[in-house]
Scaffold this motif. Structure first.
Motif, mmCIF file in Angstrom:
data_model
loop_
_atom_site.group_PDB
_atom_site.id
_atom_site.type_symbol
_atom_site.label_atom_id
_atom_site.label_comp_id
_atom_site.label_asym_id
_atom_site.label_seq_id
_atom_site.Cartn_x
_atom_site.Cartn_y
_atom_site.Cartn_z
ATOM 1 N N ASN A 249 0.928 -1.524 0.498
ATOM 2 C CA ASN A 249 -0.021 0.054 0.859
ATOM 3 C C ASN A 249 0.884 1.065 0.137
ATOM 4 O O ASN A 249 1.913 1.344 0.450
ATOM 5 N N ILE A 250 0.325 2.509 -0.552
ATOM 6 C CA ILE A 250 1.709 3.666 0.044
ATOM 7 C C ILE A 250 0.092 3.766 0.659
ATOM 8 O O ILE A 250 -0.894 4.800 0.382
ATOM 9 N N ILE A 251 0.426 4.799 1.646
ATOM 10 C CA ILE A 251 0.011 5.024 2.901
ATOM 11 C C ILE A 251 0.346 6.615 3.144
ATOM 12 O O ILE A 251 1.576 7.042 3.454
ATOM 13 N N LEU A 252 -0.488 6.940 3.416
ATOM 14 C CA LEU A 252 -0.602 8.589 3.486
ATOM 15 C C LEU A 252 -0.267 9.713 4.697
ATOM 16 O O LEU A 252 -1.690 9.108 4.899
ATOM 17 N N SER A 253 -0.063 10.576 5.433
ATOM 18 C CA SER A 253 0.038 10.848 6.225
ATOM 19 C C SER A 253 -0.893 11.940 6.597
ATOM 20 O O SER A 253 -0.577 12.571 5.468
ATOM 21 N N SER B 101 0.014 -0.727 -9.023
ATOM 22 C CA SER B 101 -0.733 -1.287 -8.486
ATOM 23 C C SER B 101 -1.370 -0.934 -6.824
ATOM 24 O O SER B 101 -2.214 -1.740 -6.256
ATOM 25 N N ARG B 102 -0.858 -0.491 -6.257
ATOM 26 C CA ARG B 102 -0.004 -0.546 -5.021
ATOM 27 C C ARG B 102 -1.790 0.266 -4.343
ATOM 28 O O ARG B 102 -2.329 1.424 -5.231
ATOM 29 N N TRP B 103 -2.717 0.133 -3.387
ATOM 30 C CA TRP B 103 -3.740 0.814 -3.457
ATOM 31 C C TRP B 103 -3.011 2.245 -2.101
ATOM 32 O O TRP B 103 -2.779 2.178 -1.615
ATOM 33 N N VAL B 104 -3.564 3.058 -2.600
ATOM 34 C CA VAL B 104 -3.692 4.733 -1.503
ATOM 35 C C VAL B 104 -4.413 4.594 -0.749
ATOM 36 O O VAL B 104 -5.761 4.861 -1.005
ATOM 37 N N ILE B 105 -4.008 4.339 0.371
ATOM 38 C CA ILE B 105 -4.523 4.717 1.543
ATOM 39 C C ILE B 105 -4.218 6.426 2.190
ATOM 40 O O ILE B 105 -3.188 6.606 2.739
#
Length: 158
Positions: A25-29, A150-154
């Motif tokens: 995943n791409i996890i944004l703060s 293809s990673r999900w952005v959170i």
């Protein structure tokens, strides 16, 4: 931190969590979002927008942030392509017809379906997104590009 069976680790810099590492995943703060919104505001501040419209759900938070930072009126419309397909096109028409210049905001352009539908009905409106996963002419302003990723952005509000 545990997110949908994925373990994310993070690095602390000062008082902020700035880096999340998760191979799936791409996890944004919140700090990431604030920086992205600041960058969007720099791009759009002198463009003469009289209203910012957040596409509910994901575009509501960044649209409110842009509205506050630039002192532009805010409203929201529901435009879902995934969770039930509710689309408030009549409401969007009314807002666009009464305002001089409208900026539509969403969190992400992933497949492009939402923005394709919005632009088909309102081709002269400008669109800003925080992130985009495709190279497209549907988006007028974007800061983070994850083309062919293809990673999900959170986002932190999810």
């Amino acid at each position: 931190m545990k997110i949908d069976n994925a373990t994310a680790s993070f690095a602390e810099v000062g008082d902020y969590t700035v880096t999340y590492k998760d191979p799936e995943n791409i996890i944004l703060s919140w700090r990431d979002i604030d920086n992205i919104v600041d960058d969007l505001c720099k791009q759009i501040k002198d463009k003469g927008y009289t209203m910012v419209i957040g596409l509910a759900r994901g575009g509501v938070t960044p649209a409110v942030m842009i509205s506050h930072k630039l002192g532009i009126k805010y409203d929201s419309v529901v435009w879902q392509t995934r969770d039930g397909g509710l689309q408030e096109n009549g409401r969007l028409n009314n807002i666009i017809n009464r305002e001089q210049k409208v900026l539509i905001v969403d969190d992400i352009c992933d497949s492009g379906l939402t923005l394709t539908q919005v632009k088909a009905n309102h081709p002269n409106t400008d669109v800003a997104v925080l992130t985009t996963k495709i190279d497209t002419k549907l988006v007028d302003y974007a800061v983070k590009e994850y083309y062919n990723d293809s990673r999900w952005v959170i986002f932190p509000w999810e």
